[in-house]
Structures are given as structure tokens and as C-alpha cells.
Write an enzyme that holds these catalytic residues in place. Structure first.
Site, PDB file in Angstrom:
ATOM      1  CD  GLU A 173      -3.147  -1.062   2.047  1.00  0.00           C
ATOM      2  OE1 GLU A 173      -3.008  -0.391   3.079  1.00  0.00           O
ATOM      3  OE2 GLU A 173      -4.194  -1.717   1.807  1.00  0.00           O
ATOM      4  CD  GLU A 361      -3.744  -6.246   2.323  1.00  0.00           C
ATOM      5  OE1 GLU A 361      -4.613  -5.592   2.936  1.00  0.00           O
ATOM      6  OE2 GLU A 361      -2.531  -6.019   2.421  1.00  0.00           O
TER       7      GLU A 361
HETATM    8  C1  BGP Z   1      -4.413  -3.019   4.721  1.00  0.00           C
HETATM    9  C2  BGP Z   1      -3.098  -3.564   5.145  1.00  0.00           C
HETATM   10  C3  BGP Z   1      -3.107  -4.805   5.941  1.00  0.00           C
HETATM   11  C4  BGP Z   1      -4.354  -5.064   6.713  1.00  0.00           C
HETATM   12  C5  BGP Z   1      -5.636  -4.624   6.057  1.00  0.00           C
HETATM   13  C6  BGP Z   1      -6.855  -4.628   6.933  1.00  0.00           C
HETATM   14  O1  BGP Z   1      -4.374  -1.641   4.840  1.00  0.00           O
HETATM   15  O2  BGP Z   1      -2.254  -3.760   4.038  1.00  0.00           O
HETATM   16  O3  BGP Z   1      -1.912  -4.883   6.652  1.00  0.00           O
HETATM   17  O4  BGP Z   1      -4.249  -5.002   8.038  1.00  0.00           O
HETATM   18  O5  BGP Z   1      -5.536  -3.357   5.466  1.00  0.00           O
HETATM   19  O6  BGP Z   1      -6.870  -3.497   7.743  1.00  0.00           O
HETATM   20  P1  BGP Z   1      -7.114  -3.563   9.283  1.00  0.00           P
HETATM   21  O7  BGP Z   1      -6.097  -4.506   9.808  1.00  0.00           O
HETATM   22  O8  BGP Z   1      -6.944  -2.187   9.771  1.00  0.00           O
HETATM   23  O9  BGP Z   1      -8.497  -4.080   9.449  1.00  0.00           O
END
Ligand code: BGP
Length: 464
Positions: A173, A361
Site C-alpha cells: 500500500e 487483499e
Molecule cells: C491493509 C493492510 C493490511 C491489513 C488490512 C486490513 O491496509 O495492508 O496490513 O491489516 O488493510 O486493515 P485492518 O487490519 O486495519 O483491518
């Protein structure tokens, strides 16, 4: 879907491994992030300080459970496993001449285990963390020297794993990386020129790494990774459509460089308007040109709304919140759920760049309940994933998008990046660990585990 479609799941070292001081590991920026919640922001402390709770220190203890965890993924039929290497396991301080053999040996074992199960590792080189020492001593990505430290680390792992890992991603990201403390650059309260400067160094680093990786092994597939928070104009008012375009430009700023090898003319106008042009070396345009990625990895969780109107109801989201969309449901953490938006995202990105895409993701963070008999019933997660996979299939089969794979986020429960909580769970595999530190660390397949296994076995045909 293509026969070699990469079905799998994704995790990140700092959110799953734990063992923060084992195997010679150094302190990372992620180790300095406290636990938070939906209402209380995580804090990035100046080092690891007494009196604070740091969820990455133990996380889901993948460091000691990886064999069993990978076996569970193997039994689910995973074709790939997206994970990251903790830079601090390889170069604990970041500026050493020689790598830490124990750290290298750990990932050798992890990759061997994956390959044993026929799982291709998809490795993120930098997922929301870096050596804390590089922030303290050099000023993180604001300092051009950090590029060299990053290259040294990447060269080490590329050479070491050249026959074990084919798929790589540079920065997770990248469009969020420099702005938010939870994304691990250790940089806070930056001025606009500083943001552009830090980002420029990361883009140069990414390009150099892509070029280097291709020299080390020409069959490497090296991708970029961006969050893709697609936004819709609130309505057909032209100013709102223009606003939507502007909101998306912020994210394309990075991808344009990583995919096309040069800053867009629009990016140059941003710098002019904001008197914030980054300082560049003469060789930088050539470096960027020679370091174009092979594919585009992106995360997709929710969509936003763009509007010039004031006082619109707000919604939560991945790092950035946005305006509430009345047509969409929200998750327990307030993220707007939009499967059709994923089809639009795939089309938009493919139309714009004509490069293979990889959804690295996607998923639903929810508060799952472990029943007395060890079962976890998560029909909401199955519904979420099914609806998204249906749209993926339409994008591929009806619209002609070239998609390499799909790795839902947090396939094994792990620490949330945004809130630092364990209870915000994404996994197919439940980890018995609670935010108050209790729990056995035992793993339990959820209902979604058995469902996704059928999805993979049928190459996406069976979604019931
Ligand atoms: C993205 C990241 C992840 C992950 C995901 C979910 O921004 O790349 O590392 O954690 O989001 O977000 P969160 O963990 O805040 O629910």
C-alpha cells in the site's frame, strides 16, 4: 478462471509472526505501535517504552506455529501464500554490512514448508515496517541513504531465495505508506514537500529493486502494491465528478510511476501548485524508467464517495475514511461493503494500465465467536467473499480483465493494522488469542475454511 489462477490468502510479518526479539531480530517501527481500537487511535511511540501494550510483539505467534499453519493452508488447497519478510530479521538495525543468518534461515524453512504443500510464496518486501534504527539515525525515507539500505536487504533475499520465490511485491500500500503512522515509515507530521520527497525515495527504491530482481532471476515476477479505495461521484453534478477524479489522482500518483516508469504530467502540476517538487538526482528518470513492475497488486476492501458538498455523513475505511454511501452495508468496523465496486476497480485499473492484476487483499474484519466444540460459524464472511468472487468472475470472464490471483486478507487471524486489535478477525483459521493477552494460541478452522477449500478445488465454480 485460468487453470493456474493463484487462489490463496495473505498475511504480513508484523501482524502475525510475533517473536519480536527472537532469532536476532531487531526492533521495527511496527514493534513501536500500541494497541488501539475503533475509537482510540494507535500510537507510534519513540521506541518500545514501558507501560504500553504492543500487539506485534506476540501477534499470532506464527514464528513458532508456521509448520502447522502452512499445513492447514496446504490442506485447504492454497496455490499461493502472500506473506512478508520482516526486514529486521534480515538486517536487525538496517545499516549492517552483513545479514543475520538466523533470520534468513527462518524464511528458508517457511518457504520450504510452502513449497512442500505446492504453495507459491508471494512475498512483500516491505509491509508496514522497517528497522526502527533507520528512522532514528537517518530519518527513514526522507533520507536518500535509506534507498541503499533497502537495496542491500532486497538483494540479500533475492539471491538467497532466487529458486524458492517467484512472486514479489515491493511496498505494501505505497499510497498510504508515507502518510499514516501505522504504515511503518516512522514518519509523522510531514510537510507537503517532505511527503513528496519521502515518496520519491520509495519510488526510486522500488524501481531499483525491480531492475535488480530481474537481473538476479529473469523469471521473477515483481509487482507493486497499492490500496485501491475506489470512489464514486455523489451524483451527476459535474463538480462532484471532477472531485472524484481528483480523489483518485492521489492514488494514481504512485501507480503511474511504478507501472509506466515516469511521473505523470499531473503529478508535476501537483508539485508546482504546492511548491513541493522533490529533489531528484540526474539518474532518477532512468532508474524509474528501467524499474517498471510486471503486475499490479492491490487491496480492495471498501469504496468511498466524492463530493464537493459539505457536511456529508462519514464512513470508516482502510486508513482513510470517506463519505457514507446510502446504497451500501457496512462492516462492524464501519467499512462500506461493495462487491460490484471490485468489478469496477478491476476494469478501471486494467483499462488504465493494461498490466496483469493481482487482488492481494480483500476481506471482512469481524468479531468471530469460538464455540465450546471448537467450531466458528462465520456465514457473514462467506457471504462477503462469495459476493466479491462473483464479481471477480464477471470482470474476468465477461469484461476480459487479466487477473493472476486472489489472496483474501488475514487468512489466519492476526493483529489489525488499523486498530491493533486481535478481535478484528479476517481469517479462515481462528487463532485463540484475545486482546487481553489470554488464549491458548490454538488454531481452529472456521466454517469459511471448508467453504473456501471447495471454492479453490472447483477453481471458483462452486461458491455455495
Ligand atoms: C491493509 C493492510 C493490511 C491489513 C488490512 C486490513 O491496509 O495492508 O496490513 O491489516 O488493510 O486493515 P485492518 O487490519 O486495519 O483491518
Amino acid at each position: 478462471m485460468k487453470v493456474d489462477f493463484l487462489w490463496g490468502g495473505a498475511v504480513a510479518a508484523n501482524q502475525i509472526e510475533g517473536a519480536w526479539r527472537e532469532g536476532g531480530k531487531g526492533i521495527s517501527t511496527a514493534d513501536c505501535m500500541t494497541r488501539g481500537s475503533l475509537t482510540q487511535k494507535r500510537v507510534y511511540t519513540d521506541g518500545v517504552l514501558p507501560g504500553f501494550e504492543y500487539p506485534s510483539h506476540e501477534a499470532s505467534d506464527f514464528y513458532h506455529h508456521y509448520k502447522d499453519d502452512i499445513r492447514l493452508l496446504g490442506e485447504m488447497g492454497f496455490k499461493c501464500f502472500r506473506m512478508s519478510i520482516a526486514w529486521t530479521r534480515i538486517f536487525p538495525q538496517g545499516d549492517e554490512e552483513q545479514p543475520n543468518e538466523q533470520g534468513l534461515a527462518f524464511y528458508d524453512s517457511v518457504f520450504d514448508e510452502c513449497l512442500k504443500w505446492g504453495i507459491q510464496p508471494v512475498v512483500t518486501l516491505s509491509h508496514f515496517e522497517m528497522p526502527y534504527n533507520l528512522v532514528k539515525k537517518y530519518g527513514s525515507w526522507l533520507n536518500r541513504k535509506t534507498i541503499d539500505f533497502f537495496i542491500r536487504y532486497c538483494e540479500t533475499v533475492f539471491k538467497r531465495y532466487r529458486n524458492k520465490v517467484k512472486y514479489w511485491l515491493t511496498f505494501n500500500e505505497i499510497n498510504f505508506m508515507s502518510f499514516h503512522p501505522e504504515t511503518g515509515s516512522g514518519l509523522r507530521d510531514l510537510t507537503k514537500p517532505q511527503v513528496y520527497q519521502a515518496v520519491h525515495h520509495m519510488l526510486v527504491a522500488s524501481a531499483k529493486v525491480v531492475h535488480l530482481g530481474h537481473m538476479i532471476n529473469p523469471s521473477f515476477q515483481i509487482g507493486m502494491m497499492m490500496a485501491y479505495p475506489l470512489s464514486y461521484p455523489e451524483n451527476c453534478r459535474p463538480e462532484n465528478v471532477l472531485q472524484q477524479m481528483r480523489d483518485m489522482d492521489v492514488h494514481y500518483y504512485y501507480a503511474d510511476v511504478q507501472v509506466r516508469g515516469a511521473y505523470s504530467s499531473k503529478a508535476k502540476k501537483f508539485w508546482k501548485r504546492e511548491s513541493a517538487a522533490p529533489v531528484m538526482e540526474n539518474e532518477d528518470p532512468k532508474i524509474l524508467r528501467e524499474g517498471c513492475v510486471d503486475f499490479i497488486g492491490f487491496s480492495y476492501y471498501q469504496t468511498n464517495v466524492s463530493s464537493v458538498e459539505k457536511n456529508r455523513a462519514r464512513a470508516e475505511g482502510n486508513m482513510t475514511g470517506g463519505i457514507r454511501n446510502p446504497y451500501l452495508q457496512k462492516s462492524e468496523w464501519g467499512w462500506q461493503i461493495d462487491p460490484v465496486g471490485l468489478r469496477i476497480a478491476l476494469n478501471t485499473l486494467y483499462d488504465r494500465y493494461q498490466k496483469p492484476l493481482f487482488i492481494v487483499e480483500n476481506g471482512l474484519g469481524a468479531n468471530d465467536v469460538l464455540e465450546k466444540d471448537g467450531s466458528v460459524h462465520d456465514p457473514y464472511r462467506i457471504d462477503y467473499l462469495r459476493a466479491h468472487i462473483e464479481q471477480i468472475k464477471l470482470a474476468v470472464e465477461e469484461d476480459g480483465v487479466d487477473l493472476m490471483g486472489y489472496t483474501p486478507w488475514g487468512c489466519i487471524d492476526l493483529v489489525s493494522a488499523g486498530t491493533g486489535e486481535m478481535k478484528k478477525r479476517y481469517g479462515f483459521i481462528y487463532v485463540d488469542k484475545n486482546d487481553d493477552g489470554t488464549g491458548t494460541m490454538e488454531r481452529y478452522p472456521k466454517d469459511s475454511y471448508y467453504w473456501y477449500k471447495k471454492v479453490i478445488a472447483s477453481n471458483g465454480e462452486v461458491l455455495e
